[in-house]
Design a protein around this motif. Structure first.
Motif, mmCIF file in Angstrom:
data_model
loop_
_atom_site.group_PDB
_atom_site.id
_atom_site.type_symbol
_atom_site.label_atom_id
_atom_site.label_comp_id
_atom_site.label_asym_id
_atom_site.label_seq_id
_atom_site.Cartn_x
_atom_site.Cartn_y
_atom_site.Cartn_z
ATOM 1 N N ASP A 71 0.846 -1.192 0.000
ATOM 2 C CA ASP A 71 0.000 0.000 0.000
ATOM 3 C C ASP A 71 0.885 1.246 0.000
ATOM 4 N N VAL A 72 0.832 2.009 -1.097
ATOM 5 C CA VAL A 72 1.631 3.235 -1.230
ATOM 6 C C VAL A 72 0.717 4.443 -1.466
ATOM 7 N N THR A 73 -0.527 4.316 -1.040
ATOM 8 C CA THR A 73 -1.507 5.375 -1.265
ATOM 9 C C THR A 73 -1.019 6.715 -0.733
ATOM 10 N N ASP A 74 -0.507 6.722 0.479
ATOM 11 C CA ASP A 74 -0.091 7.993 1.089
ATOM 12 C C ASP A 74 1.004 8.689 0.292
ATOM 13 N N SER A 75 1.922 7.929 -0.278
ATOM 14 C CA SER A 75 3.032 8.567 -0.980
ATOM 15 C C SER A 75 2.738 8.872 -2.453
ATOM 16 N N LEU A 76 1.792 8.163 -3.085
ATOM 17 C CA LEU A 76 1.541 8.387 -4.506
ATOM 18 C C LEU A 76 0.226 9.108 -4.814
ATOM 19 N N ASP A 77 -0.659 9.215 -3.847
ATOM 20 C CA ASP A 77 -1.971 9.816 -4.089
ATOM 21 C C ASP A 77 -1.859 11.218 -4.683
ATOM 22 N N SER A 78 -0.963 12.023 -4.164
ATOM 23 C CA SER A 78 -0.820 13.406 -4.646
ATOM 24 C C SER A 78 -0.161 13.473 -6.024
ATOM 25 N N GLN A 79 0.403 12.351 -6.491
ATOM 26 C CA GLN A 79 1.075 12.326 -7.784
ATOM 27 C C GLN A 79 0.191 11.791 -8.909
ATOM 28 N N LEU A 80 -1.035 11.408 -8.586
ATOM 29 C CA LEU A 80 -1.927 10.916 -9.632
ATOM 30 C C LEU A 80 -2.154 12.002 -10.672
ATOM 31 N N PRO A 81 -2.223 11.645 -11.943
ATOM 32 C CA PRO A 81 -2.494 12.642 -12.983
ATOM 33 C C PRO A 81 -3.879 13.251 -12.795
ATOM 34 N N ALA A 82 -4.090 14.406 -13.387
ATOM 35 C CA ALA A 82 -5.347 15.140 -13.217
ATOM 36 C C ALA A 82 -6.563 14.331 -13.666
ATOM 37 N N ASP A 83 -6.377 13.423 -14.619
ATOM 38 C CA ASP A 83 -7.516 12.644 -15.105
ATOM 39 C C ASP A 83 -7.675 11.301 -14.394
ATOM 40 N N ALA A 84 -6.980 11.108 -13.268
ATOM 41 C CA ALA A 84 -7.104 9.900 -12.451
ATOM 42 C C ALA A 84 -7.722 10.261 -11.111
ATOM 43 N N ALA A 85 -8.488 9.344 -10.568
ATOM 44 C CA ALA A 85 -9.123 9.585 -9.270
ATOM 45 C C ALA A 85 -9.145 8.287 -8.479
ATOM 46 N N ARG A 86 -9.227 8.425 -7.182
ATOM 47 C CA ARG A 86 -9.275 7.281 -6.276
ATOM 48 C C ARG A 86 -10.384 7.516 -5.270
ATOM 49 N N ALA A 87 -11.287 6.565 -5.158
ATOM 50 C CA ALA A 87 -12.349 6.669 -4.156
ATOM 51 C C ALA A 87 -11.768 6.412 -2.773
ATOM 52 N N ASP A 88 -12.460 6.839 -1.744
ATOM 53 C CA ASP A 88 -11.981 6.653 -0.372
ATOM 54 C C ASP A 88 -11.735 5.184 -0.032
ATOM 55 N N TYR A 89 -12.485 4.293 -0.631
ATOM 56 C CA TYR A 89 -12.328 2.866 -0.333
ATOM 57 C C TYR A 89 -11.274 2.191 -1.214
ATOM 58 N N GLU A 90 -10.657 2.921 -2.138
ATOM 59 C CA GLU A 90 -9.632 2.368 -3.008
ATOM 60 C C GLU A 90 -8.237 2.719 -2.500
ATOM 61 N N ARG A 91 -7.292 1.836 -2.761
ATOM 62 C CA ARG A 91 -5.910 2.040 -2.349
ATOM 63 C C ARG A 91 -5.003 1.904 -3.579
ATOM 64 N N ILE A 92 -3.882 2.588 -3.565
ATOM 65 C CA ILE A 92 -2.862 2.437 -4.601
ATOM 66 C C ILE A 92 -1.866 1.412 -4.065
ATOM 67 N N VAL A 93 -1.680 0.335 -4.823
ATOM 68 C CA VAL A 93 -0.734 -0.695 -4.398
ATOM 69 C C VAL A 93 0.331 -0.891 -5.463
ATOM 70 N N VAL A 94 1.492 -1.308 -5.018
ATOM 71 C CA VAL A 94 2.615 -1.573 -5.911
ATOM 72 C C VAL A 94 2.916 -3.061 -5.864
ATOM 73 N N ILE A 95 3.130 -3.628 -7.056
ATOM 74 C CA ILE A 95 3.653 -4.983 -7.162
ATOM 75 C C ILE A 95 4.987 -4.895 -7.880
ATOM 76 N N THR A 96 5.796 -5.879 -7.720
ATOM 77 C CA THR A 96 7.101 -5.850 -8.373
ATOM 78 C C THR A 96 6.946 -6.025 -9.882
ATOM 79 N N ARG A 97 7.889 -5.512 -10.602
ATOM 80 C CA ARG A 97 7.915 -5.679 -12.056
ATOM 81 C C ARG A 97 7.912 -7.159 -12.410
#
Length: 79
Positions: free
Chosen positions: A40-66
């Motif tokens: 879960d990297v929501t806190d660090s990447l949320d502010s970097q989302l492009p203007a045409d991307a959005a995240r609902a309160d119940y959604e999280r940004i997660v990272v998986i390895t390449r």
């Protein structure tokens, strides 16, 4: 809630995870959607989302390895 049908790619242990400390994973669900286990990297990447991307309160940004995604690529349907 949908059920897991299958893993996409190989198990974390086959990608070198010797412990449960790092186990990114991808699964196909019975309803055709996908589930992701990642860091879960929501806190660090949320502010970097492009203007045409959005995240609902119940959604999280997660990272998986390449490697996790590359190993899953053959199992990801084209349509």
């Amino acid at each position: 809630m949908s059920q897991i049908v299958r893993r996409l790619g190989v198990a974390p242990r086959l990608r070198g995870s010797a412990t449960a400390a790092t186990c990114p994973d991808l699964f196909e669900l019975a309803d055709g959607n996908f589930a992701v286990i990642g860091t879960d990297v929501t806190d660090s990447l949320d502010s970097q989302l492009p203007a045409d991307a959005a995240r609902a309160d119940y959604e999280r940004i997660v990272v998986i390895t390449r490697e996790t995604l590359i190993k899953a690529k053959p199992d990801i349907p084209d349509a």
